[in-house]
Enzyme design. Sequence first.
Site, mmCIF file in Angstrom:
data_model
loop_
_atom_site.group_PDB
_atom_site.id
_atom_site.type_symbol
_atom_site.label_atom_id
_atom_site.label_comp_id
_atom_site.label_asym_id
_atom_site.label_seq_id
_atom_site.Cartn_x
_atom_site.Cartn_y
_atom_site.Cartn_z
ATOM 1 N N GLU A 1 0.763 -1.243 0.000
ATOM 2 C CA GLU A 1 0.000 0.000 0.000
ATOM 3 C C GLU A 1 0.799 1.301 0.000
ATOM 4 O O GLU A 1 0.696 2.110 0.941
ATOM 5 C CB GLU A 1 -0.994 -0.005 1.158
ATOM 6 C CG GLU A 1 -2.030 -1.092 0.977
ATOM 7 C CD GLU A 1 -3.199 -1.006 1.942
ATOM 8 O OE1 GLU A 1 -3.175 -0.195 2.881
ATOM 9 O OE2 GLU A 1 -4.170 -1.758 1.728
ATOM 10 N N GLU B 1 -5.568 -7.906 -0.944
ATOM 11 C CA GLU B 1 -6.331 -7.570 0.269
ATOM 12 C C GLU B 1 -7.749 -7.227 -0.122
ATOM 13 O O GLU B 1 -7.982 -6.344 -0.969
ATOM 14 C CB GLU B 1 -5.734 -6.376 1.030
ATOM 15 C CG GLU B 1 -4.546 -6.706 1.892
ATOM 16 C CD GLU B 1 -4.154 -5.542 2.801
ATOM 17 O OE1 GLU B 1 -5.020 -4.695 3.109
ATOM 18 O OE2 GLU B 1 -2.976 -5.486 3.183
#
Length: 424
Positions: A235, A347
């Site tokens: 991320e 995710e």
Amino acid sequence: MTYRTFALIALFAASARGQGGLYSQCESEHLSGWTGATTCVSGAVCTVSNDYYSQCLPGTATTTAASTTTASTTKTTTATAPGSSNTGAAGPLKYVGVNIAGFDFGCNTDGSCTASAAYPPLTQYYGKDGKGQMTHFVNDDGYNVFRLPVGWQFLTNNVLGAPVNQTNLAIYDALVQTCLDTGAACIIDIHNYARWNGGIIGQGGPTNAQFAATWSEIATKYKDTANVIFGVMNEPHDIPDITLWAGSVQAAVTAIRNAGATTQLILLPGNDWTSAGTFISNGSGDALKKVVNPDGSTTGLIFDVHKYLDSDNSGTHPECVTNNIDGAWAPLATWLRANGRQAFNTETGGGNVASCATYMCQQIAYQAQNSDVFLGYVGWAAGNFDVSYVLSELPAGSGSSWTDTSLVAACMAPRAGAQKGSTL
Ligand SMILES: *[C@@H]1O[C@H](CO)[C@@H](O)[C@H](O)[C@H]1NC(C)=O
Ligand SMILES: *[C@@H]1O[C@H](CO)[C@@H](O)[C@H](O)[C@H]1NC(C)=O
């Protein structure tokens, strides 16, 4: 995991959160609701006492007090077959799995991770039974991949630019080997948001060479292990220059391949928390598609994308409001086909509520219908989370007797049948 809300809190309250004193209450930001200390003073480590309370106890992450062994005691152990209409066959997605979190505990969205807060999800380190969880997920649910987040600081024992600490790597490798022993593929995920202690890799923070050096060492260790997948970075967000970031990703890819890991998959992460919904519009796709192997090919280079189903794609709310098809997966599938590439949703998740069962099943069915461009998905999360965590996928049980959370049982487990669209 995305922590937009947390990131804002951290900006304005970093000093207030501070470090917990010895024997004070503390909590990882992964656990819901806690806004106090997430780390402990030197010589103490934030240690889970039970499902609702953690405390700064003397020691380091690898020698936590024995009181942690009482963390999970009175779970029911009724075996439940998740999904009744399943055939037991894997669906058309190549990889379906679960994040086994713990070594990333203590990591914040500014890339500050406290090495001593890494919490191995293994009973021999007083964590939860990651071995039992993964074995159950493979044998009972049909999962075949696990993502194993770890803080960069844990790998180098808090020293930027230092070689990988072999003591710490051996502890992390215990989880990797446990994962491999199940027969699943295992994603090594450096969970640092493209940063080290606030500095962005290649853009004022760590140099690309420092980042590449860590990856070179990891790849050297696993170069002959076909089932290891290299997740370059978790991320990235608020990256000023996406072209420079692609250069940092390129440095990691080159280091991994040149270390001898020539055949394994490598996951390339874009900006904006690796959002599948803005991968194209934010320029990540155009920048990252230029990343290549040393031979100039893009074989095995897969785009890493995340997507939650709550109102702000943060994965912090129990309710789901979208299946992400129109907003993310359909345009991404079109782009991937046009560019001859594939993506992996490493995710995704939702609360254990009816809205998520509906939308998650739809998302999974759509991904499966487009499995030429989507490799699969990995749910967030099991491992060392508290069972009360909003996105918990922790199965309850022990030994060979486990009960899945409702969302895993209804949709996310391959044997739930969502890949075949049976629940649409
Ligand atoms: C490696 O990390 C451990 C802590 O896990 C530390 O005690 C040790 O000094 C480190 N080794 C090196 C060579 O830095
Ligand atoms: C990508 O998003 C960031 C904010 O996260 C923004 O500053 C930047 O301008 C965006 N870039 C593009 C090309 O849309």
